[in-house]
Design a protein around this motif. Structure first.
Motif, mmCIF file in Angstrom:
data_model
loop_
_atom_site.group_PDB
_atom_site.id
_atom_site.type_symbol
_atom_site.label_atom_id
_atom_site.label_comp_id
_atom_site.label_asym_id
_atom_site.label_seq_id
_atom_site.Cartn_x
_atom_site.Cartn_y
_atom_site.Cartn_z
ATOM 1 N N ASN A 26 0.779 -1.240 0.000
ATOM 2 C CA ASN A 26 0.000 0.000 0.000
ATOM 3 C C ASN A 26 0.814 1.297 0.000
ATOM 4 O O ASN A 26 0.254 2.353 0.256
ATOM 5 C CB ASN A 26 -0.912 0.010 1.227
ATOM 6 N N THR A 27 2.113 1.254 -0.276
ATOM 7 C CA THR A 27 2.914 2.438 0.009
ATOM 8 C C THR A 27 3.469 3.132 -1.223
ATOM 9 O O THR A 27 3.506 4.346 -1.293
ATOM 10 C CB THR A 27 4.074 2.062 0.963
ATOM 11 N N SER A 28 3.944 2.351 -2.181
ATOM 12 C CA SER A 28 4.569 2.984 -3.330
ATOM 13 C C SER A 28 4.492 2.047 -4.537
ATOM 14 O O SER A 28 3.949 0.944 -4.454
ATOM 15 C CB SER A 28 6.024 3.319 -2.996
ATOM 16 N N ALA A 84 9.620 0.253 0.272
ATOM 17 C CA ALA A 84 8.814 1.043 -0.662
ATOM 18 C C ALA A 84 9.606 2.183 -1.288
ATOM 19 O O ALA A 84 9.060 2.961 -2.052
ATOM 20 C CB ALA A 84 7.595 1.596 0.072
ATOM 21 N N HIS A 85 10.906 2.291 -0.957
ATOM 22 C CA HIS A 85 11.687 3.426 -1.464
ATOM 23 C C HIS A 85 12.967 2.988 -2.174
ATOM 24 O O HIS A 85 14.067 3.379 -1.766
ATOM 25 C CB HIS A 85 11.983 4.406 -0.333
ATOM 26 N N PRO A 86 12.854 2.172 -3.229
ATOM 27 C CA PRO A 86 14.050 1.843 -4.002
ATOM 28 C C PRO A 86 14.600 3.104 -4.677
ATOM 29 O O PRO A 86 13.853 4.046 -4.948
ATOM 30 C CB PRO A 86 13.539 0.836 -5.049
ATOM 31 N N LEU A 114 13.842 2.341 10.037
ATOM 32 C CA LEU A 114 14.025 3.195 8.863
ATOM 33 C C LEU A 114 12.942 2.865 7.855
ATOM 34 O O LEU A 114 12.453 1.736 7.795
ATOM 35 C CB LEU A 114 15.417 3.054 8.251
ATOM 36 N N HIS A 115 12.533 3.882 7.121
ATOM 37 C CA HIS A 115 11.467 3.739 6.138
ATOM 38 C C HIS A 115 12.012 3.937 4.728
ATOM 39 O O HIS A 115 11.480 3.387 3.771
ATOM 40 C CB HIS A 115 10.378 4.772 6.440
ATOM 41 N N ALA A 116 13.068 4.731 4.624
ATOM 42 C CA ALA A 116 13.655 5.043 3.317
ATOM 43 C C ALA A 116 15.153 5.213 3.507
ATOM 44 O O ALA A 116 15.654 5.142 4.629
ATOM 45 C CB ALA A 116 13.029 6.323 2.754
ATOM 46 N N TYR A 141 10.965 9.993 7.944
ATOM 47 C CA TYR A 141 10.462 8.977 7.010
ATOM 48 C C TYR A 141 11.100 9.137 5.634
ATOM 49 O O TYR A 141 11.427 8.164 4.980
ATOM 50 C CB TYR A 141 8.938 9.069 6.868
ATOM 51 N N HIS A 142 11.220 10.389 5.207
ATOM 52 C CA HIS A 142 11.587 10.621 3.806
ATOM 53 C C HIS A 142 12.790 11.547 3.652
ATOM 54 O O HIS A 142 12.994 12.452 4.447
ATOM 55 C CB HIS A 142 10.390 11.199 3.046
ATOM 56 N N PHE A 143 13.520 11.287 2.601
ATOM 57 C CA PHE A 143 14.696 12.074 2.266
ATOM 58 C C PHE A 143 14.482 12.797 0.944
ATOM 59 O O PHE A 143 13.733 12.326 0.087
ATOM 60 C CB PHE A 143 15.916 11.159 2.127
ATOM 61 N N PHE A 148 0.246 7.709 -0.934
ATOM 62 C CA PHE A 148 1.577 8.107 -0.468
ATOM 63 C C PHE A 148 2.510 8.483 -1.626
ATOM 64 O O PHE A 148 2.872 9.623 -1.783
ATOM 65 C CB PHE A 148 2.218 6.996 0.371
ATOM 66 N N HIS A 149 2.883 7.485 -2.448
ATOM 67 C CA HIS A 149 3.971 7.730 -3.393
ATOM 68 C C HIS A 149 3.623 7.290 -4.815
ATOM 69 O O HIS A 149 2.855 6.357 -5.009
ATOM 70 C CB HIS A 149 5.224 6.971 -2.954
ATOM 71 N N GLY A 150 4.294 7.967 -5.755
ATOM 72 C CA GLY A 150 4.075 7.656 -7.155
ATOM 73 C C GLY A 150 5.383 7.522 -7.925
ATOM 74 O O GLY A 150 6.474 7.796 -7.405
HETATM 75 FE FE LIG Z 1 7.290 6.634 2.149
#
Ligand SMILES: [Fe+2]
Length: 503
Positions: free
Chosen positions: A158-160, A204-206, A253-255, A315-317, A496-498
């Motif tokens: 559900n995230t990206s 979810a953040h490759p 860590l998330h990303a 969460y995000h960079f 969240f992300h696209g």
């Molecule tokens: Fe995220």
């Protein structure tokens, strides 16, 4: 590390710890109440951003564009986000728990075509059949969960999204990438990059390398042990490597972030007291330092440098760059660690609540002296930063992100901005008091190699007119407002992300 040790670490630490609480827990339910949410929604239309989606699939729906799509912009913006929050009188309390709906916004030939579809994970199918939620969730205690074999049995996907090697994947923090049909968005199933790596987390953040290959991580540590898994996937979608980094202590860590030469992982300390779901059991430990791991891309099986940095809930960079013996990392720093554990918690319950601002911060890693320090930027109330990946690796990028400007009806973003953190130059477009603005993806202009020459493609929710939409802006003329806007005849919750796939 040999294969046997690799597997032993994964299986003994991560998987067992992840599944244990689900199997052992009793029937205590701490869920939100759908009726309470519905009552809140009548008072506050903006809560549509967290409303249960009305259908399992939308479209394909073609709508006319207001304004004009720019010449050269053609492709699909794929997006993902939690959309299914309620079953059988039970509502998830945590935004991250909703089952994922993936959207494809096709742009080209002067029109926009939208399609949306729930990701048919094993969890979604099983719960649809059961008529209730019956699976371990990340942030809500679900009563009487069924036993699960691995992380993918509980994966909400559900995230990206990402297109890797021509294949479309729905991504989530704690499980496999789920492959989808790129056009119809039907679910094909979880990706297994190598048989012994089945069901291991693929975040979810490759991040795409300049050579077209992809780096990613799997947070085994957040499941109770086992380290950090580092993935390297070729441009064609083949596995190049999977390595486990040992950790001294678990960190969340998330990303993560990259420079041309390095991967940088910021591990946030937390305390864990079993009390239901993961996010109910953990609390960030701001009295302790973050651990920063720097990995050389040429030797991804080990940590090249290790730093201690002051605590930050991130969460995000944005981007990272490397210059004069220093790595500079741009990050979004949440000022309230308790709220960061469950963003928009009040909205999920149908309440008003204000959001604590998040601000831009730079983490400076001095490679010569082994010191790390944070520098806070004045910019506040932002999230989901994006940038042009063509920016040279020895200087900071311009960041593009949703923001708030002027009066807002919702405790959420209503604007988009471009910001050069080095100069403080800032350009904003405000969509309006009632519009909720999401992440805006940067799309390079085809044939151009000038950094920041391209467009921002971002999605919107207009809760007053009950419609979701998309906007395209010139990245260098944000203040002029959208070149093109398209509104659908229906609305769905925020995501969240696209990822924009050209062509
Ligand atoms: Fe995220």
């Amino acid at each position: 590390m040999d294969r046997r040790r690799f597997l032993r670490d994964l299986l003994s630490g991560a998987t067992v710890a992840a599944l244990g609480p689900a199997l052992l827990r009793g029937g205590q339910a701490l869920a939100g109440d759908p009726a309470e949410f519905a009552a809140g929604l009548r008072e506050r239309p903006w809560l549509a951003g967290w409303r249960q989606v009305r259908a399992e699939a939308f479209g394909p729906t073609t709508v006319q564009v207001e304004g004009r799509l720019p010449e050269g912009l053609a492709g699909t913006l794929y997006r993902n986000g939690p959309a299914w929050f309620e079953r059988d009188g039970f509502r998830y309390e945590h935004w991250f728990d909703g089952d994922g709906m993936v959207h494809g916004w096709r742009l080209g030939d002067g029109a926009v075509t939208h399609r949306g579809r729930m990701v048919e994970t094993p969890k979604f199918r099983r719960e649809r059949t059961a008529g209730r939620f019956n699976t371990l969730a990340a942030g809500t205690t679900v009563p009487d969960p069924v036993p699960i074999r691995n992380n993918d049995d509980a994966n909400a996907a559900n995230t990206s999204v990402a297109v890797i090697g021509g294949r479309l994947f729905a991504l989530c923090e704690a499980g496999s990438a789920f492959e989808l049909d790129r056009d119809a968005l039907g679910t094909l199933g979880p990706a297994t990059w190598r048989p012994d790596l089945q069901a291991l987390p693929f975040s979810a953040h490759p991040l795409q390398n300049r050579d077209g290959s992809w780096w990613n991580f799997g947070a085994l540590a957040l499941m109770g042990g086992g380290g950090l898994l580092v993935w390297h996937i070729g441009a064609g979608g083949e596995l190049i490597g999977a390595h486990v980094l040992e950790l001294d202590a678990p960190g969340y860590l998330h990303a993560f972030v990259q420079t041309d030469r390095h991967l940088v992982f910021l591990l946030m300390p937390f305390d864990y007291t079993p009390a239901g779901s993961f996010f109910e059991s953990m609390s960030f430990a701001p009295q302790r330092a973050c651990t920063v791991l720097v990995v050389d891309k040429a030797a991804p099986d080990r940590v090249a440098r290790r730093f201690e940095a002051g605590f930050a809930a991130v969460y995000h960079f944005g981007d990272a760059f490397e210059r004069d013996g220093e790595i500079v990392v741009r990050a979004v720093h949440h000022t309230d660690p308790a709220e960061a554990r469950s963003p928009m918690h009040e909205a999920m319950r149908g309440h008003d609540g204000r959001r604590t601002p998040a601000r831009l911060a730079e983490l400076r890693l001095d490679l010569r002296h082994g010191r790390a320090r944070w520098e806070l930027h004045g910019e506040s109330d932002i999230e989901f930063p994006m940038f042009d990946p063509r920016t040279p690796g020895d200087r900071g990028a311009r960041l593009y992100m949703p923001a708030t400007a002027g009066e807002t009806a919702a405790p959420y973003f209503n604007a988009v901005q471009g910001l050069d953190p080095a100069t403080g130059r800032r350009e904003v477009h405000r969509y309006g008091r009632d519009i909720l603005a999401e992440e805006h993806v940067f799309v390079p202009r085809p044939g151009s190699d000038r950094p920041d020459d391209g467009w921002l493609v971002g999605t919107l929710l207009d809760p007053v007119r009950d419609r979701s939409g998309i906007a395209v802006l010139d990245a260098r003329r944000i203040g002029d407002g959208p070149l093109a806007t398209a509104w659908l005849p229906y609305a769905f919750p925020l995501g969240f992300h696209g990822h924009f796939h050209a062509g």
